[in-house]
Design an enzyme around this catalytic site. Structure first.
Site, PDB file in Angstrom:
ATOM      1  N   GLY A  52       7.824   1.927   2.606  1.00 47.23           N
ATOM      2  CA  GLY A  52       8.940   2.054   1.663  1.00 47.23           C
ATOM      3  C   GLY A  52       8.572   1.738   0.229  1.00 47.23           C
ATOM      4  O   GLY A  52       9.412   1.294  -0.549  1.00 47.23           O
ATOM      5  N   PRO A  61       0.840  -1.204   0.000  1.00 48.98           N
ATOM      6  CA  PRO A  61       0.000   0.000   0.000  1.00 48.98           C
ATOM      7  C   PRO A  61       0.878   1.259   0.000  1.00 48.98           C
ATOM      8  O   PRO A  61       1.838   1.335   0.768  1.00 48.98           O
ATOM      9  CB  PRO A  61      -0.810  -0.105   1.304  1.00 48.98           C
ATOM     10  CG  PRO A  61      -0.150  -1.164   2.124  1.00 48.98           C
ATOM     11  CD  PRO A  61       0.694  -2.004   1.216  1.00 48.98           C
ATOM     12  N   ASP A  73      15.878   3.084   3.202  1.00 49.09           N
ATOM     13  CA  ASP A  73      14.783   2.275   2.649  1.00 49.09           C
ATOM     14  C   ASP A  73      15.223   1.542   1.385  1.00 49.09           C
ATOM     15  O   ASP A  73      14.950   0.353   1.208  1.00 49.09           O
ATOM     16  CB  ASP A  73      13.575   3.160   2.289  1.00 49.09           C
ATOM     17  CG  ASP A  73      12.786   3.583   3.512  1.00 49.09           C
ATOM     18  OD1 ASP A  73      13.312   3.428   4.632  1.00 49.09           O
ATOM     19  OD2 ASP A  73      11.657   4.082   3.346  1.00 49.09           O
TER      20      ASP A  73
HETATM   21  O1  PMV Z   1       7.751   7.036   7.362  1.00 49.79           O
HETATM   22  P1  PMV Z   1       8.935   6.205   7.130  1.00 49.79           P
HETATM   23  O2  PMV Z   1       8.716   4.748   7.288  1.00 49.79           O
HETATM   24  O3  PMV Z   1       9.662   6.548   5.872  1.00 49.79           O
HETATM   25  O4  PMV Z   1       9.954   6.447   8.333  1.00 49.79           O
HETATM   26  C1  PMV Z   1      10.608   7.631   8.588  1.00 49.79           C
HETATM   27  C2  PMV Z   1      11.630   7.389   9.634  1.00 49.79           C
HETATM   28  C3  PMV Z   1      12.000   8.627  10.446  1.00 49.79           C
HETATM   29  O5  PMV Z   1      12.952   8.196  11.409  1.00 49.79           O
HETATM   30  C4  PMV Z   1      10.813   9.186  11.163  1.00 49.79           C
HETATM   31  C5  PMV Z   1      12.595   9.716   9.588  1.00 49.79           C
HETATM   32  C6  PMV Z   1      13.982   9.432   9.018  1.00 49.79           C
HETATM   33  O6  PMV Z   1      14.361  10.147   8.079  1.00 49.79           O
HETATM   34  O7  PMV Z   1      14.687   8.557   9.515  1.00 49.79           O
END
Ligand code: PMV
Length: 315
Positions: free
Chosen positions: A107, A101, A151
């Site tokens: 990611g 989703p 990611d």
């Molecule tokens: O929303 P996501 O899964 O892309 O997670 C972001 C992770 C944070 O730690 C909140 C931000 C970051 O840049 O690491």
């Protein structure tokens, strides 16, 4: 001529938000994928087709086409690069199909960049995962300038990854974890949540620095618990991590409800990613999967995910 590649989604097991302030985060790839299929076409065009939108541009059109939807630009970028490098004069059509989703912190855009890069470069000779990863991160940074690459790295390499501001490391661990992913269906903005935490930190410097130390201890303990595959300990640490995320204000009533529903039967449950919406993860095994799914289904959509150890896959 066609070339197909797929890449997995990810979850953050530990350390989101605190990672921005130097704490290490642990991520893993999950067995939900985006598949990209590219083929050369006789029309002088680049065509990208996906479930959430499509785009078609003539070959040789300017790269800075601001009319193109933002999320499409990385795919056009990797396609143009592949055409230029190979000297191919025909057009290319790329089709993206997703089991992930979008906009839920799993990611999906990074996985799409990895799959798209591998698929389109693969038309002219497959590249190793590390090379695909470098280009996928370049592509992603066209739309997310500050993307850390975490990611995309976990998507391309698969398995568990330890990530800190200046280091991305693939971990040797082969834990066969089962996670239930529950979707709040609240679309979140990672940027807004990061700003919210920055404001919390500004107002509570001393407390926040203690929380970073607590989070570091959680992450270090989690590394040990993962090593021993101690589900009880990993789950307890996830719940501890959740308390810290609640304290910095990134949970929502819906996320609290999902964590609450899963906490009764799972080993532990927490937000994954930025919060403010998005998803939660709950650690289970075969003894408590069904009960946990049942409780979660009363609150939102959910599915079981396993760790994906493969990462980028050419088909
Ligand atoms: O929303 P996501 O899964 O892309 O997670 C972001 C992770 C944070 O730690 C909140 C931000 C970051 O840049 O690491």
């Amino acid at each position: 001529m066609t070339s197909t590649a797929s890449a997995p989604a990810k979850v953050i097991l530990f350390g989101e938000h605190f990672v921005v302030y130097g704490v290490r985060a642990l991520l893993c790839a999950i067995d939900k994928r985006i598949t990209a299929t590219s083929k050369t076409i006789d029309e002088k065009k680049i065509r990208i087709i996906s479930e959430i939108g499509s785009v078609e541009v003539p070959l040789g059109s300017p790269e800075s086409d601001h009319r193109t939807a933002r999320f499409m630009r990385p795919f056009l970028y990797v396609t143009r690069r592949a055409l230029k490098e190979s000297g191919e004069k025909r057009g290319i059509e790329m089709k993206l199909e997703s089991e992930i989703p979008p906009g839920m912190g799993l990611g999906s855009s990074s996985a799409a960049c990895v799959a798209a890069t591998a698929s389109v470069t693969g038309l002219f000779g497959r590249k190793p995962a590390e090379e695909v990863l470098r280009r996928a991160i370049e592509a992603e940074r066209i739309i997310f300038e500050d993307a850390s690459g975490a990611d995309s790295s976990v998507s391309a390499l698969g398995g568990l990854v330890s990530y800190s501001k200046d280091r991305i490391e693939k971990m040797g661990s082969r834990n066969d974890l089962s996670l239930i992913i529950a979707n709040s269906r609240q679309v979140h903005s990672t940027r807004e949540e990061v700003l919210k935490v920055r404001e919390f930190k500004r107002k509570n410097e001393k407390l926040f620095s203690q929380m970073c130390a607590d989070e570091s201890a959680i992450v270090e303990a989690a590394l040990g618990a993962l090593e021993k595959n101690d589900l009880r300990e990993i789950g307890l640490l996830m719940s501890k991590n959740q308390k810290l995320l609640e304290k910095i204000g990134v949970s929502t009533p819906k996320l609290d409800a999902l964590v609450g529903a899963a906490s009764k039967t799972s080993y532990g449950s927490k937000i994954t990613g930025a919060g403010g919406g998005g998803c939660t993860i709950s650690l289970v095994d075969k003894t408590n999967t069904e009960q946990t799914l049942e409780s979660l289904r009363k609150v939102g959509d959910c599915f079981v995910a396993k760790i994906d150890f493969e990462g980028l896959r050419y088909l």
